[in-house]
Design a protein around this motif. Sequence first.
Motif, PDB file in Angstrom:
ATOM      1  N   PHE A  60       0.806  -1.218   0.000  1.00 26.82           N
ATOM      2  CA  PHE A  60       0.000   0.000   0.000  1.00 26.82           C
ATOM      3  C   PHE A  60       0.844   1.275   0.000  1.00 26.82           C
ATOM      4  O   PHE A  60       0.305   2.366   0.058  1.00 26.82           O
ATOM      5  N   PHE A  61       2.172   1.119  -0.041  1.00 26.23           N
ATOM      6  CA  PHE A  61       3.118   2.230  -0.051  1.00 26.23           C
ATOM      7  C   PHE A  61       3.024   3.042   1.239  1.00 26.23           C
ATOM      8  O   PHE A  61       3.318   4.221   1.271  1.00 26.23           O
ATOM      9  N   GLY A  62       2.594   2.393   2.309  1.00 24.84           N
ATOM     10  CA  GLY A  62       2.513   2.994   3.630  1.00 24.84           C
ATOM     11  C   GLY A  62       1.823   2.031   4.585  1.00 24.84           C
ATOM     12  O   GLY A  62       1.205   1.061   4.148  1.00 24.84           O
ATOM     13  N   GLY A  63       1.918   2.312   5.878  1.00 25.24           N
ATOM     14  CA  GLY A  63       1.275   1.459   6.862  1.00 25.24           C
ATOM     15  C   GLY A  63      -0.236   1.658   6.890  1.00 25.24           C
ATOM     16  O   GLY A  63      -0.734   2.744   6.603  1.00 25.24           O
ATOM     17  N   VAL A  64      -0.949   0.597   7.220  1.00 20.09           N
ATOM     18  CA  VAL A  64      -2.416   0.628   7.305  1.00 20.09           C
ATOM     19  C   VAL A  64      -2.817  -0.103   8.588  1.00 20.09           C
ATOM     20  O   VAL A  64      -3.359  -1.206   8.534  1.00 20.09           O
ATOM     21  N   PRO A  65      -2.558   0.500   9.756  1.00 20.30           N
ATOM     22  CA  PRO A  65      -2.834  -0.212  11.003  1.00 20.30           C
ATOM     23  C   PRO A  65      -4.316  -0.517  11.236  1.00 20.30           C
ATOM     24  O   PRO A  65      -4.662  -1.545  11.791  1.00 20.30           O
ATOM     25  N   ARG A  66      -5.193   0.378  10.784  1.00 21.70           N
ATOM     26  CA  ARG A  66      -6.637   0.164  10.909  1.00 21.70           C
ATOM     27  C   ARG A  66      -7.269   0.404   9.544  1.00 21.70           C
ATOM     28  O   ARG A  66      -7.666   1.534   9.231  1.00 21.70           O
ATOM     29  N   PRO A  67      -7.381  -0.646   8.730  1.00 15.84           N
ATOM     30  CA  PRO A  67      -7.932  -0.464   7.383  1.00 15.84           C
ATOM     31  C   PRO A  67      -9.343   0.130   7.422  1.00 15.84           C
ATOM     32  O   PRO A  67     -10.228  -0.388   8.103  1.00 15.84           O
ATOM     33  N   GLY A  68      -9.522   1.233   6.728  1.00 15.10           N
ATOM     34  CA  GLY A  68     -10.810   1.924   6.705  1.00 15.10           C
ATOM     35  C   GLY A  68     -11.816   1.268   5.770  1.00 15.10           C
ATOM     36  O   GLY A  68     -11.487   0.404   4.957  1.00 15.10           O
ATOM     37  N   ARG A  69     -13.042   1.718   5.897  1.00 14.03           N
ATOM     38  CA  ARG A  69     -14.154   1.176   5.112  1.00 14.03           C
ATOM     39  C   ARG A  69     -13.912   1.301   3.602  1.00 14.03           C
ATOM     40  O   ARG A  69     -14.166   0.365   2.859  1.00 14.03           O
ATOM     41  N   ALA A  70     -13.425   2.451   3.153  1.00  6.92           N
ATOM     42  CA  ALA A  70     -13.220   2.664   1.715  1.00  6.92           C
ATOM     43  C   ALA A  70     -12.171   1.699   1.156  1.00  6.92           C
ATOM     44  O   ALA A  70     -12.367   1.114   0.086  1.00  6.92           O
ATOM     45  N   LEU A  71     -11.063   1.531   1.876  1.00  6.57           N
ATOM     46  CA  LEU A  71     -10.017   0.611   1.424  1.00  6.57           C
ATOM     47  C   LEU A  71     -10.551  -0.817   1.364  1.00  6.57           C
ATOM     48  O   LEU A  71     -10.382  -1.511   0.355  1.00  6.57           O
ATOM     49  N   VAL A  72     -11.199  -1.244   2.422  1.00  7.75           N
ATOM     50  CA  VAL A  72     -11.701  -2.617   2.471  1.00  7.75           C
ATOM     51  C   VAL A  72     -12.740  -2.852   1.380  1.00  7.75           C
ATOM     52  O   VAL A  72     -12.719  -3.881   0.692  1.00  7.75           O
ATOM     53  N   SER A  73     -13.622  -1.901   1.175  1.00  5.49           N
ATOM     54  CA  SER A  73     -14.632  -2.033   0.127  1.00  5.49           C
ATOM     55  C   SER A  73     -13.973  -2.160  -1.249  1.00  5.49           C
ATOM     56  O   SER A  73     -14.361  -3.003  -2.064  1.00  5.49           O
ATOM     57  N   ALA A  74     -12.956  -1.334  -1.493  1.00  8.29           N
ATOM     58  CA  ALA A  74     -12.237  -1.407  -2.775  1.00  8.29           C
ATOM     59  C   ALA A  74     -11.547  -2.755  -2.952  1.00  8.29           C
ATOM     60  O   ALA A  74     -11.411  -3.251  -4.067  1.00  8.29           O
ATOM     61  N   MET A  75     -11.138  -3.368  -1.845  1.00 12.67           N
ATOM     62  CA  MET A  75     -10.413  -4.635  -1.925  1.00 12.67           C
ATOM     63  C   MET A  75     -11.320  -5.850  -2.134  1.00 12.67           C
ATOM     64  O   MET A  75     -10.827  -6.946  -2.378  1.00 12.67           O
ATOM     65  N   VAL A  76     -12.636  -5.669  -2.031  1.00 11.94           N
ATOM     66  CA  VAL A  76     -13.545  -6.800  -2.269  1.00 11.94           C
ATOM     67  C   VAL A  76     -14.500  -6.564  -3.432  1.00 11.94           C
ATOM     68  O   VAL A  76     -15.194  -7.488  -3.854  1.00 11.94           O
ATOM     69  N   THR A  77     -14.543  -5.348  -3.956  1.00 10.68           N
ATOM     70  CA  THR A  77     -15.485  -5.029  -5.019  1.00 10.68           C
ATOM     71  C   THR A  77     -15.009  -5.577  -6.356  1.00 10.68           C
ATOM     72  O   THR A  77     -13.919  -5.273  -6.812  1.00 10.68           O
ATOM     73  N   VAL A  78     -15.871  -6.376  -6.961  1.00 14.12           N
ATOM     74  CA  VAL A  78     -15.611  -6.973  -8.272  1.00 14.12           C
ATOM     75  C   VAL A  78     -16.575  -6.340  -9.262  1.00 14.12           C
ATOM     76  O   VAL A  78     -17.728  -6.090  -8.940  1.00 14.12           O
ATOM     77  N   GLY A  79     -16.096  -6.067 -10.461  1.00 14.44           N
ATOM     78  CA  GLY A  79     -16.951  -5.473 -11.491  1.00 14.44           C
ATOM     79  C   GLY A  79     -16.488  -5.895 -12.864  1.00 14.44           C
ATOM     80  O   GLY A  79     -15.617  -6.756 -13.012  1.00 14.44           O
ATOM     81  N   GLU A  80     -17.063  -5.257 -13.880  1.00 13.04           N
ATOM     82  CA  GLU A  80     -16.738  -5.614 -15.265  1.00 13.04           C
ATOM     83  C   GLU A  80     -15.243  -5.482 -15.558  1.00 13.04           C
ATOM     84  O   GLU A  80     -14.648  -6.328 -16.215  1.00 13.04           O
ATOM     85  N   ALA A  81     -14.612  -4.430 -15.041  1.00 12.14           N
ATOM     86  CA  ALA A  81     -13.191  -4.196 -15.297  1.00 12.14           C
ATOM     87  C   ALA A  81     -12.318  -4.563 -14.103  1.00 12.14           C
ATOM     88  O   ALA A  81     -11.102  -4.535 -14.207  1.00 12.14           O
ATOM     89  N   ARG A  82     -12.937  -4.892 -12.990  1.00  9.93           N
ATOM     90  CA  ARG A  82     -12.203  -5.098 -11.735  1.00  9.93           C
ATOM     91  C   ARG A  82     -12.351  -6.543 -11.290  1.00  9.93           C
ATOM     92  O   ARG A  82     -13.450  -7.064 -11.206  1.00  9.93           O
ATOM     93  N   ASP A  83     -11.229  -7.189 -10.964  1.00 10.31           N
ATOM     94  CA  ASP A  83     -11.231  -8.572 -10.511  1.00 10.31           C
ATOM     95  C   ASP A  83     -10.486  -8.647  -9.187  1.00 10.31           C
ATOM     96  O   ASP A  83      -9.486  -7.938  -8.996  1.00 10.31           O
ATOM     97  N   VAL A  84     -10.976  -9.476  -8.280  1.00 12.97           N
ATOM     98  CA  VAL A  84     -10.333  -9.653  -6.982  1.00 12.97           C
ATOM     99  C   VAL A  84     -10.335 -11.139  -6.652  1.00 12.97           C
ATOM    100  O   VAL A  84     -11.382 -11.782  -6.675  1.00 12.97           O
ATOM    101  N   LEU A  85      -9.159 -11.665  -6.349  1.00 12.87           N
ATOM    102  CA  LEU A  85      -9.027 -13.058  -5.929  1.00 12.87           C
ATOM    103  C   LEU A  85      -8.464 -13.103  -4.515  1.00 12.87           C
ATOM    104  O   LEU A  85      -7.612 -12.291  -4.152  1.00 12.87           O
ATOM    105  N   LEU A  86      -8.948 -14.079  -3.752  1.00 13.06           N
ATOM    106  CA  LEU A  86      -8.462 -14.288  -2.389  1.00 13.06           C
ATOM    107  C   LEU A  86      -7.898 -15.692  -2.273  1.00 13.06           C
ATOM    108  O   LEU A  86      -8.459 -16.636  -2.826  1.00 13.06           O
TER     109      LEU A  86
END
Length: 185
Positions: A60-86
């Motif tokens: 993330f190019f920096g520390g993230v001690p308490r991941p916020g809602r926006a970051l977490v949402s971006a990390m799970v949101t899948v769409g036509e152009a966006r893919d996320v694998l876990l």
Amino acid sequence: MIQTQADSRRALPSVPGTPAPRPGTAPVAAVRVRPARMDDEDRVRAFVAGLSLRSQSLRFFGGVPRPGRALVSAMVTVGEARDVLLAVDAGERIIGHAMSFTRDGSTEIAVVVADAWQGVGLGSRLVRRLLARAVARGATAVTMDVMGENRKVLSMIARWWPHARMRVVSGTVEIAASLEAAPAG
């Protein structure tokens, strides 16, 4: 990053609450890679918060001690152009995260693996699967930004894409490579 025969003999890294595999089992064999879902938010938050400061900084190019809602949402949101694998263990605990954004024939990727699981081939497995999905959506090139100190990833890129274009900008390396051929690794 590339799993070798020696890696397959390594003991499974210790992750609290993760059952140990049978002796001789390849470390990544017990791990399932699946698409992210919206109900993964709490698991992703715990995963990111559990990364070392170094791993957080490299991803993330920096520390993230308490991941916020926006970051977490971006990390799970899948769409036509966006893919996320876990990458998840048998208890659905996240031990690896990979995401891509694909448009105009190019896919940008970002990957992070839990500290205890680094170096056993899980990151490579996530990258290969993510790129295969991007190619199926029409991607012919891959891009990524890598911290200049992330020697493991820069070494992997040099092996997989020896003709990749690399440009150093403010401590990061901007990378662009063709996906016309499969990664050499």
